[in-house]
Structures are given as structure tokens and as C-alpha cells.
Design a protein around this motif. Structure first.
Motif, mmCIF file in Angstrom:
data_model
loop_
_atom_site.group_PDB
_atom_site.id
_atom_site.type_symbol
_atom_site.label_atom_id
_atom_site.label_comp_id
_atom_site.label_asym_id
_atom_site.label_seq_id
_atom_site.Cartn_x
_atom_site.Cartn_y
_atom_site.Cartn_z
ATOM 1 N N ILE A 54 0.806 -56.733 -80.558
ATOM 2 C CA ILE A 54 1.062 -56.656 -79.470
ATOM 3 C C ILE A 54 1.771 -58.120 -79.457
ATOM 4 N N PHE A 55 2.406 -57.625 -77.759
ATOM 5 C CA PHE A 55 3.341 -58.659 -77.564
ATOM 6 C C PHE A 55 3.510 -59.201 -76.215
ATOM 7 N N CYS A 56 3.167 -60.773 -75.979
ATOM 8 C CA CYS A 56 3.201 -62.029 -75.262
ATOM 9 C C CYS A 56 4.514 -62.123 -74.524
ATOM 10 N N GLN A 57 4.782 -62.394 -72.967
ATOM 11 C CA GLN A 57 6.243 -62.843 -72.706
ATOM 12 C C GLN A 57 6.084 -63.341 -71.169
ATOM 13 N N LEU A 78 -8.960 -64.463 -75.057
ATOM 14 C CA LEU A 78 -7.723 -65.144 -74.738
ATOM 15 C C LEU A 78 -7.382 -66.588 -74.501
ATOM 16 N N GLU A 79 -7.774 -67.277 -75.362
ATOM 17 C CA GLU A 79 -7.781 -68.775 -75.945
ATOM 18 C C GLU A 79 -6.376 -69.323 -75.141
ATOM 19 N N SER A 80 -6.577 -69.936 -74.099
ATOM 20 C CA SER A 80 -4.749 -70.734 -73.477
ATOM 21 C C SER A 80 -5.924 -71.950 -72.607
ATOM 22 N N ASN A 81 -3.780 -73.072 -72.994
ATOM 23 C CA ASN A 81 -4.943 -73.837 -72.116
ATOM 24 C C ASN A 81 -4.557 -72.930 -70.172
ATOM 25 N N LEU A 82 -4.247 -71.853 -69.922
ATOM 26 C CA LEU A 82 -4.808 -72.137 -68.505
ATOM 27 C C LEU A 82 -5.657 -70.648 -68.864
ATOM 28 N N ASP A 83 -6.648 -70.247 -67.729
ATOM 29 C CA ASP A 83 -8.103 -70.123 -67.326
ATOM 30 C C ASP A 83 -7.994 -68.169 -67.709
ATOM 31 N N LEU A 84 -7.678 -67.484 -68.865
ATOM 32 C CA LEU A 84 -7.203 -65.715 -68.730
ATOM 33 C C LEU A 84 -8.430 -65.527 -68.822
ATOM 34 N N SER A 85 -9.966 -65.685 -68.685
ATOM 35 C CA SER A 85 -11.110 -64.966 -68.667
ATOM 36 C C SER A 85 -11.419 -63.889 -68.360
ATOM 37 N N LYS A 86 -10.622 -63.445 -67.547
ATOM 38 C CA LYS A 86 -10.312 -62.377 -66.564
ATOM 39 C C LYS A 86 -9.719 -60.922 -67.498
ATOM 40 N N LEU A 87 -8.783 -61.493 -68.148
ATOM 41 C CA LEU A 87 -8.564 -60.382 -69.233
ATOM 42 C C LEU A 87 -9.579 -59.926 -70.087
ATOM 43 N N SER A 88 -10.508 -60.736 -70.640
ATOM 44 C CA SER A 88 -10.955 -60.183 -71.294
ATOM 45 C C SER A 88 -12.352 -59.316 -71.523
ATOM 46 N N GLY A 89 -12.024 -57.476 -72.234
ATOM 47 C CA GLY A 89 -12.244 -57.101 -71.513
ATOM 48 C C GLY A 89 -10.896 -56.121 -71.430
ATOM 49 N N GLN A 90 -10.364 -56.111 -70.956
ATOM 50 C CA GLN A 90 -9.251 -55.093 -70.309
ATOM 51 C C GLN A 90 -8.992 -54.341 -71.959
ATOM 52 N N THR A 91 -8.772 -52.943 -71.002
ATOM 53 C CA THR A 91 -7.826 -51.977 -72.223
ATOM 54 C C THR A 91 -6.270 -52.133 -71.366
ATOM 55 N N THR A 109 0.532 -72.112 -74.099
ATOM 56 C CA THR A 109 -0.368 -71.739 -75.431
ATOM 57 C C THR A 109 -1.179 -70.551 -75.729
ATOM 58 N N LEU A 110 -0.691 -69.338 -76.134
ATOM 59 C CA LEU A 110 -2.124 -68.900 -76.053
ATOM 60 C C LEU A 110 -2.276 -67.847 -77.404
ATOM 61 N N LYS A 111 -4.061 -67.241 -78.035
ATOM 62 C CA LYS A 111 -4.467 -66.695 -78.868
ATOM 63 C C LYS A 111 -4.526 -65.394 -78.329
ATOM 64 N N VAL A 112 -4.528 -64.709 -79.034
ATOM 65 C CA VAL A 112 -5.606 -63.531 -77.760
ATOM 66 C C VAL A 112 -5.983 -62.661 -79.203
ATOM 67 N N ASP A 113 -6.912 -61.959 -79.323
ATOM 68 C CA ASP A 113 -8.323 -61.689 -80.024
ATOM 69 C C ASP A 113 -8.321 -60.354 -79.451
ATOM 70 N N TYR A 114 -7.845 -58.863 -80.710
ATOM 71 C CA TYR A 114 -7.430 -57.304 -79.546
ATOM 72 C C TYR A 114 -8.225 -57.196 -80.933
ATOM 73 N N HIS A 115 -8.333 -56.213 -80.132
ATOM 74 C CA HIS A 115 -9.225 -54.836 -81.470
ATOM 75 C C HIS A 115 -8.693 -52.958 -80.710
ATOM 76 N N ASP A 116 -8.865 -52.293 -81.852
ATOM 77 C CA ASP A 116 -8.545 -50.489 -81.549
ATOM 78 C C ASP A 116 -9.912 -50.006 -81.906
ATOM 79 N N LYS A 117 -9.525 -49.143 -82.606
ATOM 80 C CA LYS A 117 -10.677 -48.248 -83.241
ATOM 81 C C LYS A 117 -11.474 -48.430 -84.202
ATOM 82 N N LEU A 118 -10.910 -49.533 -84.810
ATOM 83 C CA LEU A 118 -11.076 -48.945 -86.824
ATOM 84 C C LEU A 118 -10.991 -51.113 -86.658
ATOM 85 N N ASN A 119 -10.270 -51.845 -86.441
ATOM 86 C CA ASN A 119 -9.938 -53.078 -86.958
ATOM 87 C C ASN A 119 -9.839 -53.682 -85.713
#
Length: 127
Positions: A54-57, A78-91, A109-119
Motif C-alpha cells: 500500500i502507498f499513501c500520498q 485507518l487510524e488518523s487525526n482525521l475521520d477516515l472511518s468511511k474508508l474501512s471495508g473498501q476494496t 499521520t496514518l496507520k493502515v490495517d489491511y488484508h488480502d486473502k491470506l495475510n
């Protein structure tokens, strides 16, 4: 009845067969360990070649989240100093970007938790 010459030939043949069997088992074991090591290395290379990256800019008024990997990802949290809760669950498909409007020029500052089919993965960004 065996005479001593045939007995000696039988003993030598038995020893030669035993040595050949031992050498064969050792060589087969070495070959199997090499094959196992090569398969582990191949699996590791496949993992790194196909895992999502993943790449964030941050652009002037947009946040870009791009999947640079070879497989689709799902944004878990997505944990951030902005409300990015709408992005959770997006593919985000492979090679695609997701843009989100942000109306701030402050450090993001952005902390992103994400997954694919395996990890599951986690990345941190300071934008």
C-alpha cells in the motif's frame, strides 16, 4: 556347501551392497533437503512478489491510497487525526488508487490495517 572362495565373494558383495545402499540413502537425503530449501525460497519469493503493497500520498486537497501490489486488498482500519472511518471495508484492486478529499494542510499521520486473502498487514505513514 560353500567353499572359502565363494564365501569371501559373498561377503564382499554383501559389504559392497550395504555401502551402496548407505551412500544412496545419504545422497537421496541431501537431495531432499536441497529440494525443501529451494521450495521454501521459491515460496518466500512468491510471497514477496504477490503480496499487496500500500502507498499513501497527500495531494493538496486529496489523500491517495494506492495498492502497488499484485492482489486486491481490503482496508480494515485507518487510524488518523482525521475521520477516515468511511474508508474501512473498501476494496482496492491491484494497481488502483482510492482518493479521499481532505481539507487540511496539517501533517497527517496514518496507520493502515489491511488484508488480502491470506495475510493481514499494517503500515504507518506521515504525510
Amino acid at each position: 556347501m560353500m567353499n572359502s572362495a565363494s564365501q569371501m565373494i559373498f561377503d564382499i558383495t554383501s559389504i559392497a551392497l550395504t555401502v551402496a545402499i548407505i551412500v544412496g540413502v545419504v545422497l537421496i537425503s541431501i537431495a531432499l533437503f536441497r529440494i525443501i530449501a529451494a521450495l521454501k525460497y521459491r515460496n518466500q519469493m512468491l510471497f514477496y512478489a504477490t503480496r499487496p503493497y500500500i502507498f499513501c500520498q497527500k495531494h493538496p486537497q486529496q489523500l491517495e491510497i494506492r495498492n502497488n501490489g499484485a492482489v486486491p486488498i481490503v482496508l480494515d482500519k485507518l487510524e488518523s487525526n482525521l475521520d477516515l472511518s468511511k474508508l474501512s471495508g473498501q476494496t482496492i484492486p491491484s494497481g488502483q488508487s482510492f482518493f479521499y478529499n481532505v481539507a487540511t494542510d496539517q501533517l497527517l499521520t496514518l496507520k493502515v490495517d489491511y488484508h488480502d486473502k491470506l495475510n493481514h498487514y499494517q503500515d504507518n505513514f506521515n504525510l
